[in-house]
Scaffold this motif. Sequence first.
Motif, PDB file in Angstrom:
ATOM      1  N   ALA A 259       2.532   1.823  -3.660  1.00 49.02           N
ATOM      2  CA  ALA A 259       1.415   2.115  -4.442  1.00 49.02           C
ATOM      3  C   ALA A 259       1.087   3.464  -4.328  1.00 49.02           C
ATOM      4  O   ALA A 259       0.905   4.194  -5.251  1.00 49.02           O
ATOM      5  N   ASN A 260       0.866   3.922  -2.885  1.00 46.33           N
ATOM      6  CA  ASN A 260       0.692   5.255  -2.659  1.00 46.33           C
ATOM      7  C   ASN A 260       1.661   6.077  -3.289  1.00 46.33           C
ATOM      8  O   ASN A 260       1.552   7.310  -3.834  1.00 46.33           O
TER       9      ASN A 260
ATOM     10  N   LYS B   6      -8.307  -4.746  -1.767  1.00 50.84           N
ATOM     11  CA  LYS B   6      -7.866  -5.523  -2.844  1.00 50.84           C
ATOM     12  C   LYS B   6      -6.585  -5.999  -2.585  1.00 50.84           C
ATOM     13  O   LYS B   6      -6.138  -7.163  -3.234  1.00 50.84           O
TER      14      LYS B   6
ATOM     15  N   LEU C  23       0.963  -1.342   0.039  1.00 48.95           N
ATOM     16  CA  LEU C  23       0.126   0.163   0.019  1.00 48.95           C
ATOM     17  C   LEU C  23       0.990   1.181   0.051  1.00 48.95           C
ATOM     18  O   LEU C  23       0.445   2.306  -0.832  1.00 48.95           O
TER      19      LEU C  23
ATOM     20  N   GLU D 289      -5.969  -4.884 -11.049  1.00 48.86           N
ATOM     21  CA  GLU D 289      -7.428  -5.188 -11.089  1.00 48.86           C
ATOM     22  C   GLU D 289      -7.573  -6.620 -11.511  1.00 48.86           C
ATOM     23  O   GLU D 289      -8.705  -7.216 -10.859  1.00 48.86           O
TER      24      GLU D 289
ATOM     25  N   SER E 276       3.952  -3.395 -11.489  1.00 48.59           N
ATOM     26  CA  SER E 276       3.390  -2.209 -12.142  1.00 48.59           C
ATOM     27  C   SER E 276       4.171  -0.946 -12.158  1.00 48.59           C
ATOM     28  O   SER E 276       3.804  -0.268 -13.246  1.00 48.59           O
TER      29      SER E 276
ATOM     30  N   ASN F 149       1.589   6.582  -6.994  1.00 43.40           N
ATOM     31  CA  ASN F 149       0.053   7.137  -7.333  1.00 43.40           C
ATOM     32  C   ASN F 149      -0.709   6.123  -8.024  1.00 43.40           C
ATOM     33  O   ASN F 149      -1.439   6.269  -8.944  1.00 43.40           O
ATOM     34  N   LEU F 150      -0.441   4.843  -7.627  1.00 44.91           N
ATOM     35  CA  LEU F 150      -1.310   3.717  -7.932  1.00 44.91           C
ATOM     36  C   LEU F 150      -2.716   3.650  -7.178  1.00 44.91           C
ATOM     37  O   LEU F 150      -2.487   3.680  -5.849  1.00 44.91           O
ATOM     38  N   ASP F 151      -3.578   3.189  -7.774  1.00 47.74           N
ATOM     39  CA  ASP F 151      -5.072   3.149  -7.058  1.00 47.74           C
ATOM     40  C   ASP F 151      -5.239   1.745  -6.348  1.00 47.74           C
ATOM     41  O   ASP F 151      -5.468   0.853  -7.023  1.00 47.74           O
ATOM     42  N   LEU F 152      -4.655   1.421  -5.118  1.00 46.63           N
ATOM     43  CA  LEU F 152      -4.666   0.285  -4.507  1.00 46.63           C
ATOM     44  C   LEU F 152      -5.451   0.388  -3.158  1.00 46.63           C
ATOM     45  O   LEU F 152      -4.671   0.938  -2.478  1.00 46.63           O
ATOM     46  N   GLN F 153      -6.522  -0.154  -3.090  1.00 48.97           N
ATOM     47  CA  GLN F 153      -7.188   0.029  -1.607  1.00 48.97           C
ATOM     48  C   GLN F 153      -6.551  -1.308  -0.559  1.00 48.97           C
ATOM     49  O   GLN F 153      -6.278  -2.452  -1.510  1.00 48.97           O
TER      50      GLN F 153
END
Length: 331
Positions: free
Chosen positions: A99-100, A110, A96, A162, A128, A103-107
Amino acid sequence: MEALTGLSVVVIVVVIFLLIIFFYFVPIGLYITAYFSGVKMRIFRDLIGMRLRKVSPQVIVRNMISAAKADIHLESGLLEAHYLAGGNVTKVVNALISANKANLDLQFQKAAAIDLAGRDVLEAVKMSVLPKVIETPMVAAVAKDGIQLKAIARITVRANLERLVGGATEATILARVGEGIVSTIGSSKSHKEVLENPDNISKVVLSKGLDAGTAFEILSIDIADVDVGTNIGAILQADQAEADLKVARAKAEERRAAAVALEQEMNAEVARMRAKVVEAEAEIPRAIAEAFRNGNLGVMDYYNLKNIQADTDMRASIAKPTEKKEKDKNG
């Protein structure tokens, strides 16, 4: 005095034991660290409750501190649930954070699902950000002119977060790209076309959308090497000619056997006819004798018959050398 000293030792041991139990269930140091890191934790409900729920407070609190420092706010209940489910809390939190920063959208949900699915979520986030290059094994294919080509491709892929849960692995990507290379080379009219423009293979294969349903996104397919193999067309033609020759020989042998059988049948028929002639000739003396007895044949008739037969034998003996000479000439 000695009894009092012994009692004091027992009391000290009991106090030390109780302190150890207290500090085990009440991690004061961990509470202080969380407090000064900006993470709000309650001693009895959170820290002691984790001990009772068989959750490591160190793992939960330290990962919450790391997330808070990266401006990611996580609830302790989510981390506890993932820990109890057998997940790797540290890898999820580090993924997390990575990814932050990218700038990756990872919650969290997920990332936890990816981790529980058996995939390395931190490695997926890194892929990624920094794509990975996969090299295919040597793929052999034959162009329409019968020449075999051997190609090696390098596939640049990026993890698709995803589709990471339930998506196909790298083996599927390699299989699909190999199939695309074989199809593209096989549809080429000549192997020279492929050697002159190997990038055509990359364009055709890339346009087929081979990353559908996989956990990756194909960024590029590059042909690293193309070598000329054997002349498969010539080998197949030679094998076909050999097979045709064997078929022709078999048919010729079949015709020869049929001819031999027909000849033997004709010889048998001739032998049967000769037997009938010999049988008929054997009846002639009996017929002559019967004619003498019945008075149908006289002595002069018999002598005339003998003269005719002698004349026929003479003519036959004269004609045999001539027939032999003609046979020698024709032979």
